[in-house]
Design an enzyme around this catalytic site. Structure first.
Site, PDB file in Angstrom:
ATOM      1  N   MET A 106     -23.758  76.655 -59.619  1.00  0.00           N
ATOM      2  CA  MET A 106     -23.432  75.995 -60.877  1.00  0.00           C
ATOM      3  C   MET A 106     -24.362  74.822 -61.188  1.00  0.00           C
ATOM      4  O   MET A 106     -23.929  73.719 -61.479  1.00  0.00           O
ATOM      5  CB  MET A 106     -21.973  75.531 -60.868  1.00  0.00           C
ATOM      6  N   ARG A 107     -25.630  75.088 -61.134  1.00  0.00           N
ATOM      7  CA  ARG A 107     -26.644  74.101 -61.501  1.00  0.00           C
ATOM      8  C   ARG A 107     -27.635  74.770 -62.439  1.00  0.00           C
ATOM      9  O   ARG A 107     -27.990  75.938 -62.246  1.00  0.00           O
ATOM     10  CB  ARG A 107     -27.421  73.614 -60.269  1.00  0.00           C
ATOM     11  N   LEU A 154     -31.184  75.416 -63.425  1.00  0.00           N
ATOM     12  CA  LEU A 154     -32.454  75.373 -62.700  1.00  0.00           C
ATOM     13  C   LEU A 154     -33.585  75.052 -63.670  1.00  0.00           C
ATOM     14  O   LEU A 154     -33.560  75.465 -64.832  1.00  0.00           O
ATOM     15  CB  LEU A 154     -32.693  76.709 -62.004  1.00  0.00           C
ATOM     16  N   ASN A 185     -28.575  86.762 -62.378  1.00  0.00           N
ATOM     17  CA  ASN A 185     -27.320  86.019 -62.347  1.00  0.00           C
ATOM     18  C   ASN A 185     -26.224  86.894 -62.948  1.00  0.00           C
ATOM     19  O   ASN A 185     -26.493  87.768 -63.760  1.00  0.00           O
ATOM     20  CB  ASN A 185     -27.460  84.727 -63.162  1.00  0.00           C
ATOM     21  N   HIS A 229     -22.772  86.613 -65.214  1.00  0.00           N
ATOM     22  CA  HIS A 229     -22.128  85.686 -66.139  1.00  0.00           C
ATOM     23  C   HIS A 229     -20.871  86.338 -66.706  1.00  0.00           C
ATOM     24  O   HIS A 229     -20.908  87.510 -67.101  1.00  0.00           O
ATOM     25  CB  HIS A 229     -23.083  85.317 -67.272  1.00  0.00           C
ATOM     26  N   ASP A 261     -28.339  80.970 -69.761  1.00  0.00           N
ATOM     27  CA  ASP A 261     -27.757  82.286 -70.046  1.00  0.00           C
ATOM     28  C   ASP A 261     -28.501  83.017 -71.156  1.00  0.00           C
ATOM     29  O   ASP A 261     -27.902  83.734 -71.954  1.00  0.00           O
ATOM     30  CB  ASP A 261     -26.261  82.156 -70.396  1.00  0.00           C
TER      31      ASP A 261
END
Length: 175
Positions: free
Chosen positions: A76-77, A79, A93, A95, A131
């Protein structure tokens, strides 16, 4: 992460899980990975004066494990651009929404508030924008009358565990 580890146990699976890295020392995934004999590391942002310094150590750790593909799950960072471009096309990732809908946090609450009839999850390439990377796979889940964020999340999690290993398979087979 557990779904990826389980999938990689199959003899015909094209990827091997070589390490699990977390930004939280207490992340349950670290213990799960260690129990499977997988290398682990924990790097808290608070121990680094800048994000670039953290990402340099992330890169060193990943390279020490000879990583080809980075799979984010619960990291939860946000980048940085240099890091995401370094791993472009090789970092994915999961989502909990049908991107490009509901980027960021609280996706289930937002879908319910909007009266969405369908929600779901997306495995996507990580890019510098939050995202915004190209999707690899998506799975739809109907929104049912009486759904809460928790009930919707539980059904979506089942789909996440199904499509994330498949998306990694697709990517590993393409490299």
């Amino acid at each position: 992460m557990s779904a990826l580890i389980q999938a990689a146990k199959a003899p015909d699976y094209p990827a091997e899980i070589v390490g699990v890295l977390s930004n939280r020392a207490a992340a349950p995934g670290l213990a799960i990975a260690a129990a499977e004999g997988i290398a682990t590391a924990s790097l808290a942002q608070s121990k680094f004066p800048t994000r670039d310094m953290l990402e340099d150590v992330l890169t060193q750790t990943l390279e020490s494990w000879d990583v080809d593909i980075v799979c984010l799950a619960g990291f939860m960072r946000v980048l940085g651009e240099d890091f995401t471009l370094r791993w472009a096309g090789r970092m994915i990732n999961i989502h909990p929404s049908l991107l490009p809908l509901y980027k960021g946090l609280h996706t289930h609450e937002r879908a319910l508030a909007d009266g969405a009839k369908v929600h779901g999850c997306t495995v996507h390439f990580v890019s510098p924008g939050l995202d915004e990377g190209d999707p690899i796979l998506q799975a739809e889940v109907p929104v049912l009358d009486g759904d809460t964020p928790e009930t919707l999340a539980a059904r979506i999690l089942i789909e996440e565990h199904r499509i994330y290993p498949e998306a990694l398979r697709l990517l590993a087979n393409s490299l």
